[in-house]
Design a protein around this motif. Structure first.
Motif, PDB file in Angstrom:
ATOM      1  N   ALA A  81      -8.784  12.368   4.484  1.00 42.03           N
ATOM      2  CA  ALA A  81      -7.568  12.496   4.984  1.00 42.03           C
ATOM      3  C   ALA A  81      -7.134  11.607   6.392  1.00 42.03           C
ATOM      4  CB  ALA A  81      -7.407  14.011   5.496  1.00 42.03           C
ATOM      5  N   GLN A  82      -8.450  11.033   6.969  1.00 40.87           N
ATOM      6  CA  GLN A  82      -8.460  10.488   8.119  1.00 40.87           C
ATOM      7  C   GLN A  82      -8.076   8.917   8.023  1.00 40.87           C
ATOM      8  OE1 GLN A  82     -12.061  11.450   9.713  1.00 40.87           O
ATOM      9  NE2 GLN A  82     -11.478  12.969  11.171  1.00 40.87           N
ATOM     10  N   ARG A  83      -8.352   8.419   6.745  1.00 44.87           N
ATOM     11  CA  ARG A  83      -8.390   7.056   6.413  1.00 44.87           C
ATOM     12  C   ARG A  83      -6.961   6.387   6.360  1.00 44.87           C
ATOM     13  NH1 ARG A  83     -13.157   4.875   2.484  1.00 44.87           N
ATOM     14  NH2 ARG A  83     -14.957   5.784   3.824  1.00 44.87           N
ATOM     15  N   PRO A  84      -6.655   5.088   6.799  1.00 47.19           N
ATOM     16  CA  PRO A  84      -5.603   4.627   6.876  1.00 47.19           C
ATOM     17  C   PRO A  84      -5.086   4.173   5.283  1.00 47.19           C
ATOM     18  CG  PRO A  84      -7.088   2.963   7.567  1.00 47.19           C
ATOM     19  CD  PRO A  84      -7.892   4.221   7.154  1.00 47.19           C
ATOM     20  N   LEU A  85      -3.807   4.002   5.699  1.00 43.52           N
ATOM     21  CA  LEU A  85      -3.226   3.177   4.362  1.00 43.52           C
ATOM     22  C   LEU A  85      -3.758   1.621   4.424  1.00 43.52           C
ATOM     23  CD1 LEU A  85       0.652   3.981   4.256  1.00 43.52           C
ATOM     24  CD2 LEU A  85      -1.158   4.905   2.742  1.00 43.52           C
ATOM     25  N   GLU A  86      -4.286   1.081   3.370  1.00 44.13           N
ATOM     26  CA  GLU A  86      -4.771  -0.116   3.422  1.00 44.13           C
ATOM     27  C   GLU A  86      -4.490  -0.991   2.183  1.00 44.13           C
ATOM     28  OE1 GLU A  86      -9.418  -0.098   3.185  1.00 44.13           O
ATOM     29  OE2 GLU A  86      -8.903   2.110   3.420  1.00 44.13           O
ATOM     30  N   CYS A  87      -4.768  -2.267   2.254  1.00 41.12           N
ATOM     31  CA  CYS A  87      -4.556  -3.098   1.201  1.00 41.12           C
ATOM     32  C   CYS A  87      -4.824  -4.433   1.553  1.00 41.12           C
ATOM     33  CB  CYS A  87      -3.194  -2.954   0.774  1.00 41.12           C
ATOM     34  SG  CYS A  87      -3.068  -3.767  -1.202  1.00 41.12           S
ATOM     35  N   THR A  88      -5.199  -5.477   0.801  1.00 43.30           N
ATOM     36  CA  THR A  88      -5.469  -6.800   0.851  1.00 43.30           C
ATOM     37  C   THR A  88      -4.301  -7.726   0.255  1.00 43.30           C
ATOM     38  OG1 THR A  88      -7.893  -6.585   0.923  1.00 43.30           O
ATOM     39  CG2 THR A  88      -7.231  -8.855   0.456  1.00 43.30           C
ATOM     40  N   ILE A  89      -3.736  -8.568   1.189  1.00 46.59           N
ATOM     41  CA  ILE A  89      -2.620  -9.426   0.641  1.00 46.59           C
ATOM     42  C   ILE A  89      -3.080 -10.761   0.594  1.00 46.59           C
ATOM     43  CG2 ILE A  89      -0.997  -7.703   1.623  1.00 46.59           C
ATOM     44  CD1 ILE A  89      -0.342  -9.992   3.706  1.00 46.59           C
ATOM     45  N   ARG A  90      -2.410 -11.173  -0.689  1.00 45.30           N
ATOM     46  CA  ARG A  90      -3.022 -12.859  -1.090  1.00 45.30           C
ATOM     47  C   ARG A  90      -1.581 -13.719  -0.869  1.00 45.30           C
ATOM     48  NH1 ARG A  90      -5.313  -8.920  -3.568  1.00 45.30           N
ATOM     49  NH2 ARG A  90      -7.497  -9.057  -3.981  1.00 45.30           N
ATOM     50  N   PRO A  91      -1.916 -14.907  -1.086  1.00 40.52           N
ATOM     51  CA  PRO A  91      -0.838 -15.885  -1.032  1.00 40.52           C
ATOM     52  C   PRO A  91       0.207 -15.676  -2.047  1.00 40.52           C
ATOM     53  CG  PRO A  91      -2.683 -17.253  -0.855  1.00 40.52           C
ATOM     54  CD  PRO A  91      -3.112 -15.701  -1.200  1.00 40.52           C
ATOM     55  N   GLY A  92       1.502 -15.616  -1.346  1.00 35.30           N
ATOM     56  CA  GLY A  92       2.630 -15.245  -1.994  1.00 35.30           C
ATOM     57  C   GLY A  92       3.108 -13.690  -1.862  1.00 35.30           C
ATOM     58  N   GLU A  93       2.264 -13.007  -1.157  1.00 34.99           N
ATOM     59  CA  GLU A  93       2.671 -11.483  -0.927  1.00 34.99           C
ATOM     60  C   GLU A  93       2.836 -11.416   0.514  1.00 34.99           C
ATOM     61  OE1 GLU A  93      -0.169  -9.227  -4.254  1.00 34.99           O
ATOM     62  OE2 GLU A  93      -1.234  -9.649  -2.245  1.00 34.99           O
ATOM     63  N   VAL A  94       4.063 -10.556   0.753  1.00 38.44           N
ATOM     64  CA  VAL A  94       4.490 -10.251   2.073  1.00 38.44           C
ATOM     65  C   VAL A  94       4.372  -8.650   2.372  1.00 38.44           C
ATOM     66  CG1 VAL A  94       6.457 -10.520   3.596  1.00 38.44           C
ATOM     67  CG2 VAL A  94       6.003 -12.129   1.620  1.00 38.44           C
ATOM     68  N   LEU A  95       3.679  -8.537   3.317  1.00 39.16           N
ATOM     69  CA  LEU A  95       3.638  -7.101   3.505  1.00 39.16           C
ATOM     70  C   LEU A  95       4.718  -6.629   4.808  1.00 39.16           C
ATOM     71  CD1 LEU A  95       1.921  -4.114   3.920  1.00 39.16           C
ATOM     72  CD2 LEU A  95       0.959  -5.347   5.737  1.00 39.16           C
ATOM     73  N   TYR A  96       5.431  -5.643   4.524  1.00 37.63           N
ATOM     74  CA  TYR A  96       6.322  -5.059   5.573  1.00 37.63           C
ATOM     75  C   TYR A  96       5.747  -3.638   6.140  1.00 37.63           C
ATOM     76  CZ  TYR A  96      10.291  -2.426   7.673  1.00 37.63           C
ATOM     77  OH  TYR A  96      11.049  -1.761   8.510  1.00 37.63           O
ATOM     78  N   PHE A  97       5.910  -3.849   7.465  1.00 37.25           N
ATOM     79  CA  PHE A  97       5.510  -2.623   8.132  1.00 37.25           C
ATOM     80  C   PHE A  97       6.721  -1.986   9.200  1.00 37.25           C
ATOM     81  CE2 PHE A  97       3.889  -6.348  10.445  1.00 37.25           C
ATOM     82  CZ  PHE A  97       4.658  -6.182  11.712  1.00 37.25           C
ATOM     83  N   PRO A  98       6.914  -0.898   8.965  1.00 35.53           N
ATOM     84  CA  PRO A  98       7.932  -0.129   9.863  1.00 35.53           C
ATOM     85  C   PRO A  98       7.777  -0.260  11.326  1.00 35.53           C
ATOM     86  CG  PRO A  98       7.516   1.133   8.051  1.00 35.53           C
ATOM     87  CD  PRO A  98       6.441   0.169   8.163  1.00 35.53           C
ATOM     88  N   ASP A  99       8.937   0.183  11.995  1.00 29.33           N
ATOM     89  CA  ASP A  99       8.473   0.402  13.633  1.00 29.33           C
ATOM     90  C   ASP A  99       7.711   1.371  14.083  1.00 29.33           C
ATOM     91  OD1 ASP A  99       9.466  -0.089  16.142  1.00 29.33           O
ATOM     92  OD2 ASP A  99      10.792   1.506  16.201  1.00 29.33           O
ATOM     93  N   ARG A 100       6.548   0.934  15.013  1.00 29.55           N
ATOM     94  CA  ARG A 100       5.738   1.668  15.557  1.00 29.55           C
ATOM     95  C   ARG A 100       4.453   2.169  14.848  1.00 29.55           C
ATOM     96  NH1 ARG A 100       7.273   3.486  20.929  1.00 29.55           N
ATOM     97  NH2 ARG A 100       9.287   2.991  21.552  1.00 29.55           N
ATOM     98  N   TRP A 101       4.490   1.339  13.619  1.00 26.46           N
ATOM     99  CA  TRP A 101       3.342   1.714  12.604  1.00 26.46           C
ATOM    100  C   TRP A 101       2.035   1.071  13.403  1.00 26.46           C
ATOM    101  CZ3 TRP A 101       2.025   3.993   7.638  1.00 26.46           C
ATOM    102  CH2 TRP A 101       3.088   4.828   7.239  1.00 26.46           C
ATOM    103  N   TRP A 102       0.922   1.850  13.592  1.00 24.80           N
ATOM    104  CA  TRP A 102      -0.028   1.389  13.797  1.00 24.80           C
ATOM    105  C   TRP A 102      -0.851   0.476  12.815  1.00 24.80           C
ATOM    106  CZ3 TRP A 102      -2.342   1.865  18.668  1.00 24.80           C
ATOM    107  CH2 TRP A 102      -1.896   2.871  19.448  1.00 24.80           C
TER     108      TRP A 102
END
Length: 260
Positions: A222-243
């Motif tokens: 329950a304490q763990r973050p969302l997580e992922c590894t991104i590679r070439p050709g991938e784009v991560l979007y993060f919303p406002d004020r997300w740690w």
């Protein structure tokens, strides 16, 4: 520690492909949760300009501004780009504090680097009322480039002498700001994300590598973050004020589009 930097056991960030519409992006992700986009742009031409050889030829003598790899990045140091690449671009020292680790990301001179940025194709989705601004970076110092080759854009048939296969372990610790995108051009980048109402437990002068080995193993599911590894050709979007915190698993070339 730097030789034992793994990918996450399973990616917990949603993924979407080119079929995602702008209206669905706004409805499902823009203001509520991160998403990894695949196939929404083609930056192969930009990637071809971002090899070690091409960047050194175009920008080697030009100064770049380095920031310390801690949460607040107080200290700035200006060095020639070639000096950064050849002398400072190294795997993370696990005994070193973030305040003693220099990192090239952002603080780009848009006049000098404009010819490169003009070739970048940003993600097509905009947040109403924001304007995009680019931040370009290179971090790490060894390993696979994420494209089947060695050492940041060199072909796999020509690795540097004694080139190691370990992950670099560089990155920036938890912080937050406005919404944005991050795309990997070479290498792999592991992300850790928490929503604004769930402040992570971390020391602002502790590197992400140290946090991963000291704090992360003790976190409950329950304490763990969302997580992922991104590679070439991938784009991560993060919303406002997300740690978020990052960890480069290889020598990584990356560009962010901040929506301010």
């Amino acid at each position: 520690l730097a030789g034992t930097v793994p990918e996450e056991e399973s990616c917990t960030v949603e993924r979407a492909d080119a079929s995602l519409t702008y209206s669905l992006f706004l409805q499902r992700y823009a203001f509520s949760r991160p998403v990894i986009l695949r196939g929404v742009t083609d930056n192969s031409a930009f990637r071809a300009l971002c090899t070690r050889e091409k960047l050194l030829a175009a920008f080697g003598a030009r100064p770049v501004r380095l920031s310390t790899a801690n949460t607040y990045s107080y200290r700035k140091v200006d060095v020639p780009f070639q000096e950064y690449v050849e002398q400072l671009l190294k795997p993370q020292d696990p005994t070193q504090l973030g305040s003693d680790t220099l990192y090239f990301f952002g603080d780009n001179n848009f006049t000098e680097w404009g010819s490169l940025f003009q070739r970048y194709v940003p993600p097509p989705f905009r947040i109403p009322g924001t304007n995009p601004a680019y931040s370009f970076g290179i971090a790490g110092g060894c390993g696979w480039d994420g494209m089947g080759g060695w050492w940041w854009g060199l072909p796999s048939t020509n690795p540097p002498p004694h080139a190691p296969t370990i992950g670099s372990g560089s990155g920036v610790p938890f912080h937050w700001h406005g919404p944005g995108y991050s795309e990997v051009i070479f290498g792999r980048k592991r992300w850790f994300l928490y929503p604004p109402d769930k402040t992570p437990h971390f020391h602002p002068n502790e590197t992400t590598l140290t946090w991963l080995h000291r704090t992360y193993p003790a976190l409950t599911p329950a304490q763990r973050p969302l997580e992922c590894t991104i590679r070439p050709g991938e784009v991560l979007y993060f919303p406002d004020r997300w740690w978020h915190a990052t960890l480069n698993l290889d020598t990584s070339v990356f560009i962010s589009t901040f929506l301010g």
